[in-house]
Design a protein around this motif. Structure first.
Motif, short mmCIF file in Angstrom:
data_model
loop_
_atom_site.label_atom_id
_atom_site.label_comp_id
_atom_site.label_asym_id
_atom_site.label_seq_id
_atom_site.Cartn_x
_atom_site.Cartn_y
_atom_site.Cartn_z
N LEU A 95 85.79 41.08 -41.86
CA LEU A 95 84.82 41.82 -41.06
C LEU A 95 84.03 40.82 -40.21
CD1 LEU A 95 83.56 44.36 -43.75
CD2 LEU A 95 85.27 44.72 -41.96
N PRO A 96 84.06 40.95 -38.90
CA PRO A 96 83.43 39.95 -38.03
C PRO A 96 81.91 39.86 -38.18
CG PRO A 96 84.22 41.82 -36.74
CD PRO A 96 84.70 42.01 -38.14
N GLN A 97 81.25 40.91 -38.64
CA GLN A 97 79.80 40.88 -38.79
C GLN A 97 79.36 40.17 -40.07
OE1 GLN A 97 81.85 43.47 -38.69
NE2 GLN A 97 80.94 45.33 -39.51
N LEU A 98 80.32 39.81 -40.94
CA LEU A 98 80.02 39.09 -42.17
C LEU A 98 80.48 37.65 -42.05
CD1 LEU A 98 81.20 41.69 -44.86
CD2 LEU A 98 78.92 41.42 -43.88
N ASN A 99 79.77 36.72 -42.74
CA ASN A 99 80.24 35.33 -42.76
C ASN A 99 81.36 35.21 -43.79
OD1 ASN A 99 79.15 34.81 -45.38
ND2 ASN A 99 77.15 34.33 -44.49
N VAL A 100 81.92 34.02 -43.94
CA VAL A 100 83.07 33.81 -44.82
C VAL A 100 82.74 34.19 -46.27
CG1 VAL A 100 84.62 32.06 -45.80
CG2 VAL A 100 84.07 32.02 -43.37
N ILE A 101 81.62 33.70 -46.77
CA ILE A 101 81.25 33.98 -48.17
C ILE A 101 81.04 35.48 -48.37
CG2 ILE A 101 79.46 33.68 -49.93
CD1 ILE A 101 79.23 30.78 -49.01
N GLU A 102 80.37 36.13 -47.41
CA GLU A 102 80.15 37.57 -47.53
C GLU A 102 81.47 38.35 -47.53
OE1 GLU A 102 75.74 37.79 -45.38
OE2 GLU A 102 77.57 37.93 -44.16
N ASN A 103 82.43 37.92 -46.71
CA ASN A 103 83.74 38.58 -46.70
C ASN A 103 84.46 38.40 -48.03
OD1 ASN A 103 85.03 39.94 -44.21
ND2 ASN A 103 83.76 38.32 -43.33
N VAL A 104 84.39 37.20 -48.59
CA VAL A 104 85.05 36.94 -49.87
C VAL A 104 84.39 37.73 -50.99
CG1 VAL A 104 85.50 35.15 -51.61
CG2 VAL A 104 85.92 34.67 -49.20
N LEU A 105 83.07 37.86 -50.94
CA LEU A 105 82.33 38.56 -51.99
C LEU A 105 82.30 40.07 -51.83
CD1 LEU A 105 79.28 36.17 -52.45
CD2 LEU A 105 81.28 36.41 -53.94
N LEU A 106 82.81 40.58 -50.72
CA LEU A 106 82.75 42.02 -50.46
C LEU A 106 83.29 42.88 -51.60
CD1 LEU A 106 81.86 44.17 -48.47
CD2 LEU A 106 84.09 43.96 -47.36
N PRO A 107 84.46 42.56 -52.18
CA PRO A 107 84.94 43.38 -53.30
C PRO A 107 84.00 43.38 -54.50
CG PRO A 107 86.71 42.03 -52.45
CD PRO A 107 85.45 41.55 -51.81
#
Length: 127
Positions: free
Chosen positions: A99-111
């Protein structure tokens, strides 16, 4: 945990004069052990992504079984499999899936956010 599959196959429907289905993955039996490296190598369209999707519980196989430890992934219903996958597996898909609105860590932690566990993991990742 050890991931293993037994006689895993995937067929997709195809309506042609020559066949009613396309064999995307011929029968595969394998075991992926802890602390080992396994590579899937093949030409484009050879079934690598289809196999990975079946091994991770994302795509139900036509035949065969997938086990993570002693858990049969496809004996679970979709909700159970989703929760189990969230707790035990990580899948990083090809292409632009972040998701472009999230940074790398936020994308990884999304689940983990879905199940309320992201805060502890984010603090650990920042340390």
């Amino acid at each position: 945990m050890i991931l293993r599959c037994e006689a895993l196959e995937m067929h997709f429907p195809r309506k042609t004069a020559s066949a009613n289905f396309f064999v995307a993955v011929a029968p595969v039996t394998l075991t992926l052990s802890k602390n080992s490296l396994t590579m899937l190598i093949g030409r484009s369209g050879s079934g690598k992504t289809t196999l990975l999707n079946m091994l991770s519980g994302l795509l139900k196989p036509t035949r065969g079984q997938v086990f993570l430890g002693e858990q049969d992934l496809y004996a679970m219903n979709d909700d159970q499999r989703s929760r189990f996958r969230n707790q035990h597996l990580a899948v990083i898909p090809q292409g632009q899936s972040a998701l472009p609105q999230l940074n790398v860590i936020e994308n990884v932690l999304l689940p983990l956010t879905v199940y309320g566990k992201a805060d502890a993991c984010e603090k650990e990742a920042e340390a």
